[in-house]
Design an enzyme around this catalytic site. Structure first.
Site, short mmCIF file in Angstrom:
data_model
loop_
_atom_site.label_atom_id
_atom_site.label_comp_id
_atom_site.label_asym_id
_atom_site.label_seq_id
_atom_site.Cartn_x
_atom_site.Cartn_y
_atom_site.Cartn_z
N HIS A 264 27.20 40.48 -65.54
CA HIS A 264 26.99 41.86 -65.98
C HIS A 264 26.19 42.57 -64.89
CE1 HIS A 264 26.52 45.14 -68.97
NE2 HIS A 264 25.42 45.37 -68.28
N CYS A 265 26.78 43.58 -64.29
CA CYS A 265 26.16 44.28 -63.17
C CYS A 265 25.43 45.53 -63.68
CB CYS A 265 27.21 44.67 -62.13
SG CYS A 265 26.52 45.53 -60.69
N VAL A 266 24.13 45.59 -63.45
CA VAL A 266 23.36 46.74 -63.91
C VAL A 266 23.66 47.98 -63.08
CG1 VAL A 266 21.50 45.32 -64.83
CG2 VAL A 266 21.40 46.08 -62.44
#
Length: 411
Positions: A264-266
Site C-alpha cells: 500500500h503506497c501512501v
C-alpha cells in the site's frame, strides 16, 4: 440546504456560523486542562472528529467538508522553503527537519492504520511548486532554452498521466454479493465496495484487532473450516469472505483483497497490485528522469561552469541574491525527494527481477524463509523466480490475462 448549511456526522442539520457551538467534548477538555485534570479516554479522538467535520467551505448545494490532511503541505512547504532561502544555516535546519517530520507522520498514520491524503497532497503540490519556481526564477535568467522547458514540461505531464493510471483499480477482488451488505454493516464505505482507491478516511472493520498485519496485509484469514475439503490452501480471507488466488493479499488500509498485492503506497493513497504495478513503475521512472533533468538545468543556471554534482555541494554564488538562494534550496529539496524515490524504484526493480512482491518479501523475512541478497536490499523467496528475462516478461504481461472467475464461483 443553502451554501452555508450541511448535514453533520450525526445526521443533523447544521450551519457554518455554529462551528464553535455545542462541542461538549471540547468544553470538558478545556475545563479539565485549566484544572490540571487528565482527559477521559477517547476525548481527543472525539474532539478531532468534531473539528474535522466542521471545517467546511460554502458551496452551492451545501457546505463542503475540507480534508485537513490537504492543508499542511499547501501552507507549510512554501513557507519553510522561503525561510530556508534566507540563510545557509536555516536551509540546513529546514531541509534536515522536514524529512524527519514526514517520516514521523508516516509512522503515526501507519501505526493507527489510517488513510491520509497528506502524502499525495505533498507530492503533487511539491511538483507544482517546484515547476513554478523553475519558471519564475530559473528560466528568466536566459540560460534555459525553449526546447528544454518543453522537454521538462512533457516529462511532468507524462509522470502525472502515469500517476493517474496508478491511482485506478489495483486489482481488487470482487466481493460476493451475499457479503456486501455485511461488509457495509462493518463500516466499509460504498466507495470502497465499488473498488475506488480515492477514499479520504481510514476504514475500520470490526474484528480487525484479531489479526496481525504485515506491510498492509491483515493476517486475519483462518485455516479452512472443518467442512472444507482437505488439501485446500489457507487462502480464505475472513475479512472479505472470499477465497483468494495465489499471491493475492488483504490490505488493512483499503479493506479489500488485491490480486498480486505488492504494498500500500501512501504517496498515491492506494494499493499497488496486478492492475497498476506497471503504471506505478512508469510514474516513478518519469519522476526520476524529470527531477534529475530539472535539477541539472537549475544548477547549470545558478552555478555556472560547474559540474552539477559538484555544484550541489559547492556553489559559492548560491546565496548572493534571494532568487538564487530560493532556487538552490528547491534544488536540495528536490534532491532529497529524488533520493528517496530512487531508493523505492531500485527496490521495485530488484523485486521485479526476482519476481517477488514487497509483501512476499516482508512475509519471508518475518518467517525466515527467504535469503538476503545485495546486502539486504532484496529478499529472494525463490518461489516464483524463473530467471531475469522470464520474470520481466511476466511483469510486462500483468493485467493482460483473462479475468478470473468471481469469488462466488470459486467458493
Amino acid at each position: 440546504l443553502c451554501c452555508c448549511e450541511y448535514v453533520d456526522r450525526r445526521g443533523e442539520r447544521n450551519h457554518l456560523a455554529a462551528c464553535c457551538c455545542d462541542c461538549e467534548d471540547l468544553d470538558e477538555g478545556c475545563e479539565r486542562w485549566l484544572t490540571c485534570k487528565s482527559l477521559p479516554p477517547g476525548a481527543l479522538e472525539r474532539i478531532a472528529d468534531t473539528v474535522a467535520d466542521r471545517v467546511r467551505v460554502p458551496w452551492f448545494s451545501g457546505a463542503v467538508k475540507v480534508n485537513l490532511s490537504l492543508v499542511p503541505p499547501l501552507v507549510l512547504l512554501p513557507v519553510l522553503l522561503h525561510v530556508a532561502a534566507l540563510h545557509f544555516l536555516l536551509g540546513l535546519i529546514v531541509l534536515t527537519s522536514l524529512p524527519a517530520v514526514v517520516l514521523w507522520y508516516y509512522y503515526l498514520t501507519h501505526r493507527r492504520k489510517e488513510r491520509t491524503l497528506f502524502f499525495l497532497s505533498l507530492g503533487l503540490f511539491s511538483l507544482g511548486y517546484m515547476y513554478y519556481v523553475f519558471l519564475q526564477e530559473v528560466v528568466p535568467r536566459g540560460r534555459v532554452g525553449y526546447s528544454q522547458v518543453v522537454a521538462l514540461t512533457c516529462g511532468l505531464v507524462l509522470m502525472l498521466a502515469a500517476l493517474s493510471r496508478a491511482k485506478k483499480d489495483p486489482g481488487y477482488l470482487p466481493i460476493p454479493a451475499s457479503n456486501k451488505k455485511s461488509l457495509l454493516g462493518q463500516g466499509l464505505p460504498n466507495k470502497s465496495v465499488r473498488g475506488s482507491s480515492n477514499g479520504l478516511h481510514g476504514i475500520t472493520m470490526s474484528g480487525a484487532a484479531s489479526g496481525r498485519a504485515v506491510n498492509g496485509e491483515a493476517k486475519g484469514y483462518s485455516r479452512m473450516s472443518a467442512e472444507e475439503p482437505e488439501g485446500v490452501k489457507k487462502d480464505w480471507c475472513t475479512k472479505c469472505q472470499l477465497v483468494r488466488p495465489a499471491r493475492a493479499g488483504h490490505c488493512r488500509l483499503c479493506g479489500r483483497c488485491v490480486r498480486r498485492l505488492d504494498h500500500h503506497c501512501v504517496w498515491i493513497n492506494s494499493c499497488v497490485g496486478e492492475q497498476n504495478h506497471q503504471a506505478f513503475i512508469l510514474a516513478l521512472s518519469f519522476f526520476m528522469l524529470t527531477s534529475v533533468y530539472g535539477i541539472t538545468l537549475t544548477l547549470h543556471t545558478i552555478c555556472r561552469d560547474r559540474n552539477p554534482f559538484v555544484a550541489l555541494f559547492y556553489c559559492p554564488g548560491a546565496y548572493s541574491d534571494y532568487s538564487s538562494a530560493l532556487s538552490f534550496t528547491c534544488v536540495w529539496y528536490c534532491a532529497i525527494v529524488t533520493a528517496g524515490m530512487g531508493y523505492i524504484l531500485l527496490i521495485q526493480l530488484l523485486n521485479i527481477s526476482y519476481n517477488v512482491t514487497e509483501r512476499e518479501a516482508r512475509l519471508a523475512l518475518r518467517d525466515n524463509t527467504g535469503r538476503r541478497l545485495l546486502g539486504g536490499l532484496l529478499i529472494d523467496t525463490g518461489q516464483y523466480n524463473r530467471g531475469f528475462l522470464c520474470n520481466w516478461g511476466h511483469f510486462l504481461s500483468l493485467g493482460s490475462s483473462p479475468p478470473q472467475h468471481s469469488a462466488e464461483d470459486i467458493v
